[in-house]
Each structure stands twice: as C-alpha cells, then as structure tokens.
Scaffold this motif. Structure first.
Motif, PDB file in Angstrom:
ATOM      1  N   ASP A   9      45.813 -14.587  14.145  1.00  0.00           N
ATOM      2  CA  ASP A   9      46.650 -15.796  14.112  1.00  0.00           C
ATOM      3  C   ASP A   9      46.349 -16.622  12.867  1.00  0.00           C
ATOM      4  OD1 ASP A   9      48.463 -17.841  15.421  1.00  0.00           O
ATOM      5  OD2 ASP A   9      46.594 -19.003  15.279  1.00  0.00           O
ATOM      6  N   PHE A  10      45.064 -16.774  12.550  1.00  0.00           N
ATOM      7  CA  PHE A  10      44.679 -17.537  11.365  1.00  0.00           C
ATOM      8  C   PHE A  10      45.218 -16.875  10.093  1.00  0.00           C
ATOM      9  CE2 PHE A  10      41.867 -18.284   7.793  1.00  0.00           C
ATOM     10  CZ  PHE A  10      41.731 -19.671   7.798  1.00  0.00           C
ATOM     11  N   ARG A  11      45.097 -15.543  10.018  1.00  0.00           N
ATOM     12  CA  ARG A  11      45.576 -14.821   8.834  1.00  0.00           C
ATOM     13  C   ARG A  11      47.101 -14.916   8.719  1.00  0.00           C
ATOM     14  NH1 ARG A  11      42.480  -9.282   9.938  1.00  0.00           N
ATOM     15  NH2 ARG A  11      41.829 -10.265  11.881  1.00  0.00           N
ATOM     16  N   ASP A  12      47.774 -14.846   9.878  1.00  0.00           N
ATOM     17  CA  ASP A  12      49.237 -14.964   9.856  1.00  0.00           C
ATOM     18  C   ASP A  12      49.674 -16.348   9.355  1.00  0.00           C
ATOM     19  OD1 ASP A  12      49.658 -12.405  10.711  1.00  0.00           O
ATOM     20  OD2 ASP A  12      49.870 -12.929  12.841  1.00  0.00           O
ATOM     21  N   ARG A  13      48.935 -17.392   9.756  1.00  0.00           N
ATOM     22  CA  ARG A  13      49.273 -18.746   9.299  1.00  0.00           C
ATOM     23  C   ARG A  13      49.069 -18.875   7.787  1.00  0.00           C
ATOM     24  NH1 ARG A  13      45.880 -22.581  11.411  1.00  0.00           N
ATOM     25  NH2 ARG A  13      44.610 -21.173  12.685  1.00  0.00           N
ATOM     26  N   SER A  14      48.047 -18.212   7.259  1.00  0.00           N
ATOM     27  CA  SER A  14      47.807 -18.231   5.817  1.00  0.00           C
ATOM     28  C   SER A  14      48.972 -17.589   5.066  1.00  0.00           C
ATOM     29  CB  SER A  14      46.498 -17.490   5.489  1.00  0.00           C
ATOM     30  OG  SER A  14      45.405 -18.092   6.129  1.00  0.00           O
ATOM     31  N   VAL A  15      49.424 -16.443   5.578  1.00  0.00           N
ATOM     32  CA  VAL A  15      50.540 -15.735   4.942  1.00  0.00           C
ATOM     33  C   VAL A  15      51.828 -16.547   5.048  1.00  0.00           C
ATOM     34  CG1 VAL A  15      51.991 -13.676   5.050  1.00  0.00           C
ATOM     35  CG2 VAL A  15      49.511 -13.463   5.304  1.00  0.00           C
ATOM     36  N   LEU A  16      52.053 -17.183   6.202  1.00  0.00           N
ATOM     37  CA  LEU A  16      53.253 -17.994   6.398  1.00  0.00           C
ATOM     38  C   LEU A  16      53.300 -19.153   5.401  1.00  0.00           C
ATOM     39  CD1 LEU A  16      55.774 -18.346   8.122  1.00  0.00           C
ATOM     40  CD2 LEU A  16      54.428 -19.797   9.677  1.00  0.00           C
ATOM     41  N   ARG A  17      52.182 -19.806   5.176  1.00  0.00           N
ATOM     42  CA  ARG A  17      52.128 -20.889   4.187  1.00  0.00           C
ATOM     43  C   ARG A  17      52.382 -20.340   2.778  1.00  0.00           C
ATOM     44  NH1 ARG A  17      49.833 -25.845   5.336  1.00  0.00           N
ATOM     45  NH2 ARG A  17      49.244 -26.170   7.523  1.00  0.00           N
ATOM     46  N   HIS A  18      51.861 -19.150   2.504  1.00  0.00           N
ATOM     47  CA  HIS A  18      52.082 -18.541   1.191  1.00  0.00           C
ATOM     48  C   HIS A  18      53.573 -18.249   0.988  1.00  0.00           C
ATOM     49  CE1 HIS A  18      51.486 -16.004  -2.320  1.00  0.00           C
ATOM     50  NE2 HIS A  18      52.175 -15.035  -1.718  1.00  0.00           N
ATOM     51  N   LYS A  19      54.245 -17.778   2.056  1.00  0.00           N
ATOM     52  CA  LYS A  19      55.680 -17.501   1.967  1.00  0.00           C
ATOM     53  C   LYS A  19      56.479 -18.793   1.752  1.00  0.00           C
ATOM     54  CE  LYS A  19      55.862 -13.298   4.815  1.00  0.00           C
ATOM     55  NZ  LYS A  19      56.370 -12.706   6.079  1.00  0.00           N
ATOM     56  N   SER A  20      55.896 -19.933   2.181  1.00  0.00           N
ATOM     57  CA  SER A  20      56.560 -21.234   1.993  1.00  0.00           C
ATOM     58  C   SER A  20      56.242 -21.832   0.623  1.00  0.00           C
ATOM     59  CB  SER A  20      56.106 -22.200   3.099  1.00  0.00           C
ATOM     60  OG  SER A  20      56.461 -21.706   4.373  1.00  0.00           O
ATOM     61  N   TRP A  21      55.698 -20.987  -0.259  1.00  0.00           N
ATOM     62  CA  TRP A  21      55.422 -21.361  -1.648  1.00  0.00           C
ATOM     63  C   TRP A  21      54.277 -22.371  -1.789  1.00  0.00           C
ATOM     64  CZ3 TRP A  21      57.617 -18.176  -4.984  1.00  0.00           C
ATOM     65  CH2 TRP A  21      58.794 -17.526  -4.612  1.00  0.00           C
ATOM     66  N   GLU A  22      53.382 -22.382  -0.815  1.00  0.00           N
ATOM     67  CA  GLU A  22      52.184 -23.202  -0.974  1.00  0.00           C
ATOM     68  C   GLU A  22      51.165 -22.425  -1.801  1.00  0.00           C
ATOM     69  OE1 GLU A  22      50.441 -24.789   2.516  1.00  0.00           O
ATOM     70  OE2 GLU A  22      52.331 -25.558   3.363  1.00  0.00           O
ATOM     71  N   GLY A  23      50.480 -23.117  -2.690  1.00  0.00           N
ATOM     72  CA  GLY A  23      49.477 -22.462  -3.532  1.00  0.00           C
ATOM     73  C   GLY A  23      48.181 -22.235  -2.781  1.00  0.00           C
ATOM     74  N   TYR A  24      47.291 -21.393  -3.359  1.00  0.00           N
ATOM     75  CA  TYR A  24      46.024 -21.068  -2.726  1.00  0.00           C
ATOM     76  C   TYR A  24      45.192 -22.326  -2.461  1.00  0.00           C
ATOM     77  CZ  TYR A  24      46.781 -16.101  -3.807  1.00  0.00           C
ATOM     78  OH  TYR A  24      47.281 -14.823  -3.882  1.00  0.00           O
ATOM     79  N   ARG A  25      45.192 -23.239  -3.417  1.00  0.00           N
ATOM     80  CA  ARG A  25      44.384 -24.450  -3.279  1.00  0.00           C
ATOM     81  C   ARG A  25      44.855 -25.293  -2.089  1.00  0.00           C
ATOM     82  NH1 ARG A  25      41.077 -26.695  -6.903  1.00  0.00           N
ATOM     83  NH2 ARG A  25      41.975 -25.420  -8.580  1.00  0.00           N
ATOM     84  N   LYS A  26      46.168 -25.423  -1.942  1.00  0.00           N
ATOM     85  CA  LYS A  26      46.726 -26.238  -0.859  1.00  0.00           C
ATOM     86  C   LYS A  26      46.468 -25.583   0.496  1.00  0.00           C
ATOM     87  CE  LYS A  26      50.919 -28.774   0.400  1.00  0.00           C
ATOM     88  NZ  LYS A  26      52.325 -29.083   0.011  1.00  0.00           N
ATOM     89  N   ILE A  27      46.618 -24.244   0.552  1.00  0.00           N
ATOM     90  CA  ILE A  27      46.349 -23.520   1.799  1.00  0.00           C
ATOM     91  C   ILE A  27      44.868 -23.657   2.161  1.00  0.00           C
ATOM     92  CG2 ILE A  27      46.363 -21.258   2.932  1.00  0.00           C
ATOM     93  CD1 ILE A  27      48.666 -20.476   1.086  1.00  0.00           C
ATOM     94  N   SER A  28      44.000 -23.524   1.160  1.00  0.00           N
ATOM     95  CA  SER A  28      42.562 -23.644   1.376  1.00  0.00           C
ATOM     96  C   SER A  28      42.197 -25.004   1.966  1.00  0.00           C
ATOM     97  CB  SER A  28      41.822 -23.420   0.056  1.00  0.00           C
ATOM     98  OG  SER A  28      40.464 -23.732   0.175  1.00  0.00           O
ATOM     99  N   ALA A  29      42.785 -26.070   1.420  1.00  0.00           N
ATOM    100  CA  ALA A  29      42.483 -27.430   1.901  1.00  0.00           C
ATOM    101  C   ALA A  29      43.025 -27.644   3.313  1.00  0.00           C
ATOM    102  CB  ALA A  29      43.078 -28.452   0.942  1.00  0.00           C
ATOM    103  N   ALA A  30      44.231 -27.109   3.581  1.00  0.00           N
ATOM    104  CA  ALA A  30      44.851 -27.315   4.887  1.00  0.00           C
ATOM    105  C   ALA A  30      44.110 -26.568   5.992  1.00  0.00           C
ATOM    106  CB  ALA A  30      46.312 -26.881   4.843  1.00  0.00           C
TER     107      ALA A  30
END
Length: 340
Positions: A9-30
C-alpha cells in the motif's frame, strides 16, 4: 542485515503521487521517508511494472537441517575432508549430493575452505591467441565428438602428498589454531610417476612410469595401455587421442609412430591446463590417496591403483558434458585463465 520492507500500500501510494507529477523531494516529505527510498520504489515500478516483492534469486537449499548438521559433524571430525569425500558420504546417506549444495550448506554453518593459493601460469600473447583460437575452433563440436576423445596425462604423486594443494574447513579467525594447521613433513619419503587415461565413459588404464619418461617410454606406454582402454571404454572407430605438448609427446619419432599406427591426435595448444579435464581427476586421485596415508612406495602404488578404479564413470561423463561451457568461458575471457 535486510533493510526495512515497506508495505505494498505504501509503495502504491508513492507511485500514485509520482503519476500525479509530484517530484521525489515532495513525495519524500509527504510520506516521511528518504528520497532514496522513493527513488528505489519508482525505479522498480518503471522496470518491472509492479510494486510487489519480486521472488528471490536462486533456488532454496535442498539440504534439510538434519542433513546440514550431519555434514558439519563430518567436517568437524576431519577438517581436511574434501568435497569429493563429503559427496560420497552424502550419497551413502541418501542425501542431496551435488557439490554446490554441499559447499553452500557448509558455508551456511560458518565454515570455509582455506588454503594456499596456487599461482597461475603466466600466459604469453601467442599462448593466449592459441588458447582462444582452440576454443573457437571447437566450441561448436557436438557432445558426441568429445565423448570419443581419450584423454591421457602423467603426473608425480608424492608419498606425503606435499605436491597437492590442501584445504582446511575452519571458521573465521581460527587460522593458527592447532587443529586448523596442516602438518608438514620434511623429506617427503619418495614419489612415483603415474600415467592414466580416461574418456566420458569412465577411467581407463593406469600405469606407473619407472625411469625417465622419454619418447621411447611414451610410445611403449601408449602401445600397452591405449588400445585396451579404447576397447574397454567402448570408444568408436574414429576415436581421438589427447596428449599435451611435452617434448616427449611431440618428438619426431612419436609423431611418426602415431601416424604409422593411424592414431588421430587432438591438436593441442601450449599452456592450457584450464581446458584439460584430466586435471580435475588428478586432484581427486591425489586427495583420495593422501587420505589413506600411505607409508611406503608399494602402498602408494596400491592406493593409486585402487582409488583410480573407484572413480565413478558418471564423474567422467559430467566433466565432458560441461566441456562446451569451458570453451565458452575461454572465449569470454579472450583466452585468459578461467575457473575451470
């Protein structure tokens, strides 16, 4: 130590944010994880189209705990036990007997084979070129070709086994404990020269060399042993003989004798022990004889004869079956030394 494994679930949420054009830094902070973790999850998703845990590499060990403990007990009793001896014991107990399985099982128990490392022969450029050319010329030969080759060679076997590399199974940082030391004996007490031949179908004749090995003696040994071995090993009519490039094998008189007797000889470059499967049999023979601890030359000859006869035909067949892999390895390293 295995690193923390995040939920699917955690990995899927990371990929979903990436598909929404969020950068690595923003995903990392969130998600409050390092950027390297995010990058690793995204990289895996891009390459394998999944965030699920992939199956591990390799097959699980075929050894059960009871079987592994039996191996460790045997090694503990005899720290100089060879893989060949351990393999025979496993067969007798009806347990998995592949050398790689046994080796891995012992390693998992914290025991490692340690010993002096032999120096590889320095190959000259002309030898390297001949080495790789031989491999290229023969790599496409069918298995039936190699099954019809009679390999032969001679070697010195010392009474105290001093010319054989020996290993001790030991744990880390125990090199100088008394039980981990290999005893040395000054003045080996004598040695013998042994000639043998073998084919894929099994070991052939064994002969002892009395006196200096020269062309005349080489021809006599071939005459007395080779034809009989060819018949006993069921080689086909157009069988091929292998000898190395020692001068006694390549002398004019020997070449003329072989030609006169219509013996087909495998053309063999210099300094290519890597490609001579008989070297593995020499090691097995020397180790087996050394375990029996001969005390004089007659015993040494007797043990050599008996242990040579014990070599299973299946071992010979296995070496020849994998010979093409050896040639491929030589080509891969461009004529240099290989692990074979």
């Amino acid at each position: 130590m295995k690193s923390k494994e995040f939920s699917v679930d955690f990995r899927d949420r990371s990929v979903l944010r990436h598909k929404s054009w969020e950068g690595y830094r923003k995903i990392s902070a969130a998600l409050k994880v390092p950027m390297s973790t995010v990058a690793s999850i995204i990289h895996k998703w891009k390459n394998f189209k999944t965030t699920r845990t992939l199956p591990g590499a390799g097959w699980p060990s075929k050894l059960r705990d009871r079987e592994r403990r039996a191996l460790v007990r045997e090694v503990t009793k005899n720290l100089m036990a060879t893989l060949s001896e351990l393999q025979r014991s496993s067969v007798e107990r009806g347990e998995p007997s592949r050398r790689t399985t046994i080796f891995a099982g012992i390693h998992q128990s914290g025991l490692y084979g340690r010993g002096g490392k032999e120096k590889a022969t320095a190959l000259q450029k002309k030898n390297i070129a001949a080495h790789v050319q031989f491999a290229k010329d023969h790599v496409d030969k069918p298995e039936s070709y190699w099954k019809n080759v009679l390999w032969m060679d001679e070697t010195k076997i010392e009474l105290c086994g001093l010319n054989e590399k020996r290993y001790v199974w030991r744990k880390e940082n125990t090199a100088f404990q008394h039980k981990s030391l290999i005893p040395s004996v000054k003045h080996g007490g004598g040695s013998i020269m042994v000639w043998v031949c073998f084919a894929a179908s099994g070991p052939g004749r064994l002969a002892f060399i009395d006196g200096t090995m020269n062309s005349e003696l080489d021809q006599r040994i071939i005459k007395e042993n080779v034809r009989t071995s060819v018949s006993e090993l069921n080689l086909k009519r157009r069988w091929i003989m292998h000898q190395d490039n020692d001068p006694k094998h390549t002398s004019r008189s020997t070449k003329e004798w072989l030609k006169k007797n219509k013996v087909n000889v495998l053309e063999w470059p210099s300094q290519i022990l890597d490609l001579n499967p008989i070297e593995m049999l020499w090691k097995d023979l020397k180790r087996a004889v050394n375990v029996r601890k001969p005390t004089n030359i007659p015993e040494l000859k007797l043990f050599c004869t008996e242990e040579w006869a014990k070599i299973p035909p299946s071992w010979c067949a296995g070496m020849i079956k994998s010979y093409q892999k050896c040639l491929v390895a030589v080509i891969a390293v461009k004529g240099g030394h290989t692990r074979y």
